[in-house]
Design a protein around this motif. Structure first.
Motif, PDB file in Angstrom:
ATOM      1  N   VAL A 246     -92.299 -46.011 -40.147  1.00  0.00           N
ATOM      2  CA  VAL A 246     -91.522 -45.888 -38.999  1.00  0.00           C
ATOM      3  C   VAL A 246     -92.073 -46.858 -37.966  1.00  0.00           C
ATOM      4  N   HIS A 247     -90.906 -47.709 -37.489  1.00  0.00           N
ATOM      5  CA  HIS A 247     -91.365 -48.593 -36.288  1.00  0.00           C
ATOM      6  C   HIS A 247     -91.024 -48.204 -34.857  1.00  0.00           C
ATOM      7  N   ASP A 248     -91.574 -48.959 -33.853  1.00  0.00           N
ATOM      8  CA  ASP A 248     -91.553 -48.372 -32.605  1.00  0.00           C
ATOM      9  C   ASP A 248     -92.233 -46.845 -32.219  1.00  0.00           C
ATOM     10  N   ILE A 249     -93.203 -46.650 -33.217  1.00  0.00           N
ATOM     11  CA  ILE A 249     -94.074 -45.411 -32.814  1.00  0.00           C
ATOM     12  C   ILE A 249     -94.557 -45.395 -31.704  1.00  0.00           C
ATOM     13  N   ASP A 250     -94.649 -46.448 -30.584  1.00  0.00           N
ATOM     14  CA  ASP A 250     -95.102 -46.182 -29.222  1.00  0.00           C
ATOM     15  C   ASP A 250     -94.011 -45.292 -28.204  1.00  0.00           C
ATOM     16  N   ARG A 251     -92.985 -45.425 -28.643  1.00  0.00           N
ATOM     17  CA  ARG A 251     -92.073 -44.634 -28.135  1.00  0.00           C
ATOM     18  C   ARG A 251     -91.972 -43.124 -28.516  1.00  0.00           C
ATOM     19  N   MET A 252     -91.666 -42.051 -27.389  1.00  0.00           N
ATOM     20  CA  MET A 252     -91.571 -40.759 -27.516  1.00  0.00           C
ATOM     21  C   MET A 252     -90.845 -39.955 -28.619  1.00  0.00           C
ATOM     22  N   ILE A 253     -89.632 -40.665 -28.790  1.00  0.00           N
ATOM     23  CA  ILE A 253     -88.895 -39.979 -29.964  1.00  0.00           C
ATOM     24  C   ILE A 253     -89.409 -40.255 -31.413  1.00  0.00           C
ATOM     25  N   GLU A 254     -89.759 -41.517 -31.343  1.00  0.00           N
ATOM     26  CA  GLU A 254     -90.276 -41.816 -32.813  1.00  0.00           C
ATOM     27  C   GLU A 254     -91.440 -41.028 -33.114  1.00  0.00           C
ATOM     28  N   LYS A 255     -92.433 -40.724 -32.055  1.00  0.00           N
ATOM     29  CA  LYS A 255     -93.679 -39.840 -32.169  1.00  0.00           C
ATOM     30  C   LYS A 255     -93.195 -38.471 -32.474  1.00  0.00           C
ATOM     31  N   TRP A 256     -92.404 -37.786 -31.840  1.00  0.00           N
ATOM     32  CA  TRP A 256     -91.797 -36.549 -31.956  1.00  0.00           C
ATOM     33  C   TRP A 256     -91.522 -36.161 -32.899  1.00  0.00           C
ATOM     34  N   PHE A 257     -90.510 -36.943 -33.522  1.00  0.00           N
ATOM     35  CA  PHE A 257     -89.665 -36.791 -34.840  1.00  0.00           C
ATOM     36  C   PHE A 257     -90.587 -37.001 -35.943  1.00  0.00           C
ATOM     37  N   SER A 258     -91.382 -37.817 -35.860  1.00  0.00           N
ATOM     38  CA  SER A 258     -92.241 -38.356 -36.885  1.00  0.00           C
ATOM     39  C   SER A 258     -93.218 -37.048 -37.287  1.00  0.00           C
ATOM     40  N   TRP A 259     -93.871 -36.373 -36.115  1.00  0.00           N
ATOM     41  CA  TRP A 259     -94.645 -35.449 -36.321  1.00  0.00           C
ATOM     42  C   TRP A 259     -93.988 -34.221 -36.830  1.00  0.00           C
ATOM     43  N   GLU A 260     -92.857 -34.161 -36.492  1.00  0.00           N
ATOM     44  CA  GLU A 260     -91.807 -32.944 -36.658  1.00  0.00           C
ATOM     45  C   GLU A 260     -91.434 -33.016 -38.264  1.00  0.00           C
ATOM     46  N   PHE A 261     -91.173 -34.107 -38.849  1.00  0.00           N
ATOM     47  CA  PHE A 261     -90.560 -34.228 -40.223  1.00  0.00           C
ATOM     48  C   PHE A 261     -91.611 -34.895 -40.961  1.00  0.00           C
ATOM     49  N   LEU A 262     -92.346 -35.786 -40.673  1.00  0.00           N
ATOM     50  CA  LEU A 262     -93.189 -36.526 -41.579  1.00  0.00           C
ATOM     51  C   LEU A 262     -94.629 -36.020 -41.625  1.00  0.00           C
ATOM     52  N   CYS A 263     -95.015 -35.274 -40.672  1.00  0.00           N
ATOM     53  CA  CYS A 263     -96.288 -34.525 -40.684  1.00  0.00           C
ATOM     54  C   CYS A 263     -97.681 -35.459 -40.412  1.00  0.00           C
ATOM     55  N   ASP A 264     -98.602 -35.155 -39.593  1.00  0.00           N
ATOM     56  CA  ASP A 264     -99.545 -35.762 -39.491  1.00  0.00           C
ATOM     57  C   ASP A 264    -100.433 -35.891 -40.891  1.00  0.00           C
TER      58      ASP A 264
END
Length: 291
Positions: A246-264
């Motif tokens: 995932v690129h542009d992870i500094d943005r809020m949407i990319e962070k939120w949905f990465s945590w939601e669907f890809l998991c920390d």
């Protein structure tokens, strides 16, 4: 006359006494002057400070002109990858190649290079901007590379609403059949149209989410792209997992949905604005991330 009475006037008018009286008088005059002129003095000091500040700004501005100061390519064009990000991306592709790579987004900075590195594998790009597709020279890409135009029915400003929808319908979204029209209980799949059947049928080794645009509230945003990437990664059931970059992870949407669907717990590495998740299939799972 007593000696004490003679001494008193002499003491009163002695040189030392007169000097002391003079100094005391000047002191009180100075104190009186300071109190009377305190406001003009403060005005002068503040004015002088303002002039100094203006001079400093003038000097800095003159040296910040295009002649003396130039933004780096990534500062002029925020979406461009830095040198370390490019190296990180190419190294990951090289380790996997030849393989099946799915890319959300079509960036001229690296699309042709990915196709070249992945010679012998299949590389598919999904892009919603027709102007970007026009600028791509097909001859620069390998024969096993395909570029498809898709449509996103999303707006970045609605990201939080979609996030709440995902959380309320976690099980339904997880089990959603991507080739069937999305049910009312999980509308993510209906948010992207024109995705070719090949995308659902291939088993992907690497999925790169670098599109669509998501830098403005009116942009399409990557909510649906991240959802589809996560589902495809889990459906691939690769022995060593499917990497989702995932690129542009500094943005809020990319962070939120990465945590939601890809998991920390699936985050295996990062570089610059890239996060690299390795998704392993879990047969008995009913949600994206353990609760």
């Amino acid at each position: 006359m007593p000696p004490s009475e003679i001494a008193f006037p002499l003491l009163l008018f002695s040189p030392k006494t007169r000097l002391k009286k003079t100094l005391i008088h000047k002191y009180y005059r100075a104190m009186k002057f300071t109190k009377r002129n305190i406001i003009p003095l403060l005005v002068f000091i503040l004015s002088f400070a303002s002039i100094l500040r203006l001079v400093k700004i003038s000097v800095i501005t003159s040296y910040s002109s295009p002649i003396f100061f130039a933004l780096s390519p990534t500062e002029q064009h925020p979406h461009l990858l830095t040198e370390k990000e490019i190296k990180f991306l190419y190294n990951l592709v090289s380790r996997k190649s030849p393989c099946n790579i799915l890319v959300f987004g079509l960036e001229t900075q690296y699309s042709a290079q990915i196709s070249t590195i992945n010679k012998g594998g299949i590389t598919v790009f999904l892009e919603d901007n027709p102007e970007k597709i026009k600028t791509i020279n097909a001859s620069d890409h390998a024969n096993t590379t395909r570029i498809y135009k898709v449509e996103y029915q999303t707006v970045a400003r609605d990201a939080y609403k979609l996030l709440k929808h995902a959380r309320r319908n976690q099980k339904n979204c997880y089990s959603q059949d991507l080739q069937i029209n999305s049910s009312k209980s999980c509308k993510f799949m209906s948010l992207v149209t024109n995705i070719p059947k090949e995308v659902y049928e291939l088993k992907w080794d690497l999925v790169i989410v670098d599109g669509p645009d998501g830098d403005k509230p009116e942009s399409k945003g990557r909510m649906a792209a991240l959802y589809i990437a996560s589902v495809l990664a889990r459906r691939s059931k690769k022995k060593n997992g499917t990497h989702v970059l995932v690129h542009d992870i500094d943005r809020m949407i990319e962070k939120w949905f990465s945590w939601e669907f890809l998991c920390d717990m699936n985050l295996v590495s990062s570089k610059g604005k890239f996060w690299d998740f390795n998704i392993l299939a879990k047969p008995n799972a009913t949600t994206f991330c353990p609760t």
